[in-house]
Write a protein that holds these residues in place. Structure first.
Motif, mmCIF file in Angstrom:
data_model
loop_
_atom_site.group_PDB
_atom_site.id
_atom_site.type_symbol
_atom_site.label_atom_id
_atom_site.label_comp_id
_atom_site.label_asym_id
_atom_site.label_seq_id
_atom_site.Cartn_x
_atom_site.Cartn_y
_atom_site.Cartn_z
ATOM 1 N N ILE A 184 11.822 -10.197 -9.154
ATOM 2 C CA ILE A 184 11.970 -9.851 -10.567
ATOM 3 C C ILE A 184 11.246 -8.540 -10.883
ATOM 4 C CG2 ILE A 184 11.442 -10.559 -12.924
ATOM 5 C CD1 ILE A 184 11.780 -13.457 -12.025
ATOM 6 N N ALA A 185 9.973 -8.457 -10.501
ATOM 7 C CA ALA A 185 9.210 -7.239 -10.791
ATOM 8 C C ALA A 185 9.800 -6.039 -10.069
ATOM 9 C CB ALA A 185 7.745 -7.435 -10.400
ATOM 10 N N GLY A 186 10.191 -6.232 -8.815
ATOM 11 C CA GLY A 186 10.793 -5.136 -8.069
ATOM 12 C C GLY A 186 12.122 -4.700 -8.659
ATOM 13 N N GLY A 187 12.915 -5.654 -9.103
ATOM 14 C CA GLY A 187 14.197 -5.319 -9.713
ATOM 15 C C GLY A 187 14.035 -4.550 -11.013
ATOM 16 N N VAL A 188 13.070 -4.957 -11.826
ATOM 17 C CA VAL A 188 12.810 -4.239 -13.081
ATOM 18 C C VAL A 188 12.348 -2.816 -12.793
ATOM 19 C CG1 VAL A 188 11.338 -4.159 -15.135
ATOM 20 C CG2 VAL A 188 12.317 -6.334 -14.385
ATOM 21 N N LEU A 240 0.830 -1.203 0.000
ATOM 22 C CA LEU A 240 0.000 0.000 0.000
ATOM 23 C C LEU A 240 0.868 1.258 0.000
ATOM 24 C CD1 LEU A 240 -2.800 -1.101 2.502
ATOM 25 C CD2 LEU A 240 -2.946 -0.946 0.010
ATOM 26 N N ALA A 241 1.928 1.241 0.792
ATOM 27 C CA ALA A 241 2.851 2.379 0.777
ATOM 28 C C ALA A 241 3.593 2.465 -0.554
ATOM 29 C CB ALA A 241 3.838 2.255 1.939
ATOM 30 N N LEU A 242 3.882 1.310 -1.137
ATOM 31 C CA LEU A 242 4.604 1.282 -2.405
ATOM 32 C C LEU A 242 3.808 1.957 -3.520
ATOM 33 C CD1 LEU A 242 7.083 0.311 -3.985
ATOM 34 C CD2 LEU A 242 5.896 -1.859 -4.352
ATOM 35 N N LEU A 263 4.157 -15.220 -6.341
ATOM 36 C CA LEU A 263 3.627 -13.887 -6.618
ATOM 37 C C LEU A 263 4.589 -12.782 -6.205
ATOM 38 C CD1 LEU A 263 -0.144 -14.173 -5.653
ATOM 39 C CD2 LEU A 263 0.823 -13.876 -7.923
ATOM 40 N N GLY A 264 5.199 -12.927 -5.054
ATOM 41 C CA GLY A 264 6.048 -11.822 -4.625
ATOM 42 C C GLY A 264 6.916 -12.089 -3.432
ATOM 43 N N GLY A 265 6.729 -13.202 -2.768
ATOM 44 C CA GLY A 265 7.508 -13.448 -1.571
ATOM 45 C C GLY A 265 8.813 -14.165 -1.823
ATOM 46 N N GLY A 266 8.954 -14.815 -2.967
ATOM 47 C CA GLY A 266 10.138 -15.615 -3.193
ATOM 48 C C GLY A 266 11.021 -15.130 -4.320
ATOM 49 N N ASN A 267 10.663 -14.036 -4.951
ATOM 50 C CA ASN A 267 11.504 -13.489 -6.020
ATOM 51 C C ASN A 267 11.308 -11.981 -6.091
ATOM 52 O OD1 ASN A 267 9.523 -12.727 -8.377
ATOM 53 N ND2 ASN A 267 8.813 -14.695 -7.588
ATOM 54 N N ARG A 301 4.277 -4.382 -9.542
ATOM 55 C CA ARG A 301 4.966 -4.915 -8.366
ATOM 56 C C ARG A 301 4.085 -4.814 -7.117
ATOM 57 N NH1 ARG A 301 7.934 -8.222 -5.395
ATOM 58 N NH2 ARG A 301 9.013 -7.196 -3.675
ATOM 59 N N ALA A 302 3.445 -3.668 -6.922
ATOM 60 C CA ALA A 302 2.587 -3.487 -5.759
ATOM 61 C C ALA A 302 1.402 -4.457 -5.784
ATOM 62 C CB ALA A 302 2.088 -2.041 -5.695
ATOM 63 N N ALA A 303 0.807 -4.659 -6.962
ATOM 64 C CA ALA A 303 -0.319 -5.579 -7.075
ATOM 65 C C ALA A 303 0.092 -7.013 -6.733
ATOM 66 C CB ALA A 303 -0.907 -5.517 -8.482
ATOM 67 N N LEU A 304 1.269 -7.423 -7.195
ATOM 68 C CA LEU A 304 1.753 -8.770 -6.898
ATOM 69 C C LEU A 304 1.983 -8.954 -5.394
ATOM 70 C CD1 LEU A 304 4.293 -9.310 -9.815
ATOM 71 C CD2 LEU A 304 2.062 -10.401 -9.539
ATOM 72 N N VAL A 305 2.532 -7.940 -4.748
ATOM 73 C CA VAL A 305 2.803 -8.037 -3.313
ATOM 74 C C VAL A 305 1.503 -8.089 -2.522
ATOM 75 C CG1 VAL A 305 3.860 -6.860 -1.350
ATOM 76 C CG2 VAL A 305 5.048 -6.927 -3.534
#
Length: 204
Positions: free
Chosen positions: A148-152, A68-70, A142-146, A99-103
């Motif tokens: 990729i989306a955050g890095g991009v 949400l902050a992201l 989705l977002g806890g183990g990689n 990235r925020a949606a995946l998290v």
């Protein structure tokens, strides 16, 4: 409150969520194998039965609060970059919101998984552990183990800031020159060893 200030507060919130998450990880979750391939589903379910607030707080902090902050941070950064690199600012906004949606999705699945296994464990303990393991794999995907989306997203933000001269010039003089005057870099790379570039006459 301006969007820029809200973005600053959002960045601090993201940082705080990771600090709280690390504290919970070290004190309660690391002994269960969290963050490794040797996680013990039975031990996780025991903790969820005894102290459900701990895994729920972990998921809500590192996933939901952070995401949400992201969203606010992504929009604020995009607006800040739009004046100097509008195209790349739009790209950073897109990747950041993905990235925020995946998290957020990972956090929702993680918390729902805890609720479901708490209700089903008394009827089928073995099947409950298998169910939680499956849902945990979806959470990590989705977002806890990689990252990729955050890095991009971070890569695009850095590139947009570099193109728009938003990075510190004393720290990155060569990078600024390469982005703002790429032909000079190409010309220099094409020079053969020992050959000097031909000086053009200066017209006054």
């Amino acid at each position: 409150m301006t969007l820029a200030r809200a973005g600053g507060l959002a960045s601090l919130t993201c940082a705080a969520s990771y600090l709280i998450g690390f504290a919970l990880l070290v004190t309660h979750l690391a002994p269960l194998g969290y963050g490794t391939n040797e996680i013990d589903p039975v031990a996780v379910l025991d903790l969820n039965d005894a102290r459900p607030c701990i895994p729920t707080a972990w998921n809500s902090t590192i996933y939901l609060l952070n995401a949400l902050a992201l969203v606010v941070l992504v929009v604020a950064l995009s607006e800040r970059l739009a004046n100097t690199a509008p195209g790349w600012a739009a790209v950073t906004k897109g990747f950041g919101l993905v990235r925020a949606a995946l998290v957020i999705g990972a956090g929702m699945i993680a918390n729902v998984a805890l609720e479901q296994v708490a209700e089903l464990r008394t009827r089928d303990p073995a099947g409950t552990a298998e169910l939680w393991t499956t849902l945990h794999a979806v959470e990590l995907g989705l977002g806890g183990g990689n990252e990729i989306a955050g890095g991009v997203w971070i890569g695009c933000v850095s590139l947009a800031a570099l193109i728009g001269a938003r990075l510190s010039r004393p720290c990155h003089p060569s990078l600024h020159g390469a982005v703002r005057h790429p032909q000079r870099i190409v010309d220099g790379a094409l020079l053969t060893p020992g050959r000097q570039a031909t000086k053009r006459p200066v017209t006054r």
